[in-house]
Write a protein that holds these residues in place. Structure first.
Motif, PDB file in Angstrom:
ATOM      1  N   UNK A  47       1.107  -1.226   0.139  1.00  0.00           N
ATOM      2  CA  UNK A  47      -0.014   0.050   0.112  1.00  0.00           C
ATOM      3  C   UNK A  47       0.889   1.224  -0.016  1.00  0.00           C
ATOM      4  N   UNK A  48       2.104   0.933   0.339  1.00  0.00           N
ATOM      5  CA  UNK A  48       2.962   2.214   0.149  1.00  0.00           C
ATOM      6  C   UNK A  48       3.963   1.879  -1.067  1.00  0.00           C
ATOM      7  N   UNK A  49       4.171   2.765  -1.893  1.00  0.00           N
ATOM      8  CA  UNK A  49       4.617   2.599  -3.097  1.00  0.00           C
ATOM      9  C   UNK A  49       6.364   2.766  -3.067  1.00  0.00           C
ATOM     10  N   UNK A  50       6.567   3.807  -2.247  1.00  0.00           N
ATOM     11  CA  UNK A  50       7.989   4.028  -2.100  1.00  0.00           C
ATOM     12  C   UNK A  50       8.646   3.329  -0.846  1.00  0.00           C
ATOM     13  N   UNK A  75       2.759   6.389   8.014  1.00  0.00           N
ATOM     14  CA  UNK A  75       1.635   5.978   6.895  1.00  0.00           C
ATOM     15  C   UNK A  75       1.157   4.389   7.198  1.00  0.00           C
ATOM     16  N   UNK A  76       2.007   3.497   7.750  1.00  0.00           N
ATOM     17  CA  UNK A  76       1.777   2.189   7.899  1.00  0.00           C
ATOM     18  C   UNK A  76       0.807   1.989   8.952  1.00  0.00           C
ATOM     19  N   UNK A  77       0.772   2.793  10.108  1.00  0.00           N
ATOM     20  CA  UNK A  77      -0.190   2.901  11.087  1.00  0.00           C
ATOM     21  C   UNK A  77      -1.538   3.244  10.673  1.00  0.00           C
ATOM     22  N   UNK A  78      -1.369   4.344   9.669  1.00  0.00           N
ATOM     23  CA  UNK A  78      -2.813   4.701   9.060  1.00  0.00           C
ATOM     24  C   UNK A  78      -3.368   3.506   8.140  1.00  0.00           C
ATOM     25  N   UNK A  79      -2.402   2.846   7.334  1.00  0.00           N
ATOM     26  CA  UNK A  79      -3.247   1.522   6.791  1.00  0.00           C
ATOM     27  C   UNK A  79      -3.457   0.646   7.534  1.00  0.00           C
ATOM     28  N   UNK A  80      -2.766   0.155   8.707  1.00  0.00           N
ATOM     29  CA  UNK A  80      -3.214  -0.629   9.588  1.00  0.00           C
ATOM     30  C   UNK A  80      -4.509  -0.359  10.436  1.00  0.00           C
ATOM     31  N   UNK A  81      -4.879   0.945  10.719  1.00  0.00           N
ATOM     32  CA  UNK A  81      -5.950   1.224  11.407  1.00  0.00           C
ATOM     33  C   UNK A  81      -7.088   1.269  10.501  1.00  0.00           C
ATOM     34  N   UNK A  82      -6.786   1.067   9.058  1.00  0.00           N
ATOM     35  CA  UNK A  82      -8.195   1.125   8.217  1.00  0.00           C
ATOM     36  C   UNK A  82      -8.397   2.376   7.489  1.00  0.00           C
TER      37      UNK A  82
END
Length: 82
Positions: A47-50, A75-82
């Protein structure tokens, strides 16, 4: 030490961090990383391109890399929280 405590300390002081601290955070947040016998660690997350590349220094990691790592983890935490 908990991930949030480590991240909080990193935000307060971006100096005097080793690659092992970053790897600890990555492991606890299930962030894949690789080294492949090079002098850099590569952090990736779906989900993170770079990808994030951080050199493995014998001493401390430069504060600019800590800033980049903190942004990546946010950014990872944002993706993990939904």
């Amino acid at each position: 030490m908990s991930v949030e405590k480590i991240l909080s300390k990193m935000r307060q002081n971006k100096r005097d961090w080793s690659i092992q601290s970053l790897l600890t955070v990555a492991r606890k947040l299930n962030i894949p990383f690789s080294n492949h016998r090079s002098c850099h660690y590569i952090f990736k997350y779906e989900g993170i391109i770079e990808n994030l590349s951080i050199p493995e220094n014998k001493k401390d990691i430069h504060p600019d890399y800590i800033t980049k790592f903190l942004r990546f983890v946010a950014r990872v935490q944002e993706l993990q929280s939904g």
